[in-house]
Design an enzyme around this catalytic site. Structure first.
Site, PDB file in Angstrom:
ATOM      1  CB  SER A  10     -15.121 -14.868   1.550  1.00 20.33           C
ATOM      2  OG  SER A  10     -13.929 -14.512   0.701  1.00 20.33           O
ATOM      3  CE  LYS A  11     -16.903 -16.726  -6.616  1.00 20.29           C
ATOM      4  NZ  LYS A  11     -16.761 -16.200  -8.278  1.00 20.29           N
TER       5      LYS A  11
END
Length: 205
Positions: A10-11
């Site tokens: 996940s960014k």
């Protein structure tokens, strides 16, 4: 009886690559062809490869994840996933992090997950109680005090798990559950054993 691995990056949490997760899962015995991967933001709920992974699991298989937060969006989502897996006779193992004690293929791991499930149920009840308390407060401005929240089945189970741990602070536990010490001890003994009131509550009467 296959080992299936699920990975997510996940960014939003800074994890841009699955290399660490992949290495850990393969080291734990998962074949590279049995790995599923999603790239999603923390807020994005659509995880097509998680759905595909869950559908691919068969009775006797075990799902492995690197950390607990890779699998569920929140505690409630996680509990629902694991209840579904358990009903399908699929195990879950968490390799590292705070959930590393969870291994639903072992008796001890099932106990740990049972505490997680009780926490999720307690969270739902607490939100409901706070909402009701807020409405009552709005209707009765100026009234001081009020009785503590009552004991519930989820609180009894959480109290049993907590009281069985020597490091538990009883005063802090009572504050967290929103009950008095007297109420706690009517339902659960100092060592975490069920007492008569607690037994009646869990049996629904």
């Amino acid at each position: 009886m296959a080992l299936i691995g699920y990975m997510r990056v996940s960014k939003s949490d800074g994890s841009q690559t699955t290399d660490l997760q992949r290495d850990a899962l393969i080291a734990a015995g998962v074949e590279p062809g049995h790995l599923y991967e999603d790239k999603a933001s923390g807020k994005q709920e659509d995880r097509p490869h998680l759905d595909a992974c869950l559908k691919a699991l068969r009775p006797g298989d075990t799902l492995l994840v690197w950390k607990l937060d890779r699998l569920g969006r929140n505690l409630r989502h996680l509990v629902n996933i694991v209840h579904d897996l358990t009903a399908r006779e699929v195990g879950l193992k968490v390799l590292t992090g705070q959930g590393a004690a969870i291994d639903t293929t072992s008796a001890q791991g099932k106990l740990v997950f049972g505490i997680f499930a009780a926490l999720a149920e307690f969270e739902r009840e607490l939100i409901s109680e706070r909402t009701k308390a807020g409405l009552e407060s709005a209707r009765a401005r100026g009234r001081k005090g009020g009785r503590p929240f009552k004991m519930t089945p989820a609180k009894v189970r959480l109290a049993m798990a907590s009281m069985g741990q020597p490091e538990t602070n009883v005063a802090a536990l009572c504050k967290e559950l929103g009950i008095t010490r007297q109420t706690l001890y009517r339902h659960v003994s100092p060592t975490g054993e069920l007492r008569e009131d607690g037994r009646k509550l869990l049996m629904g009467g």
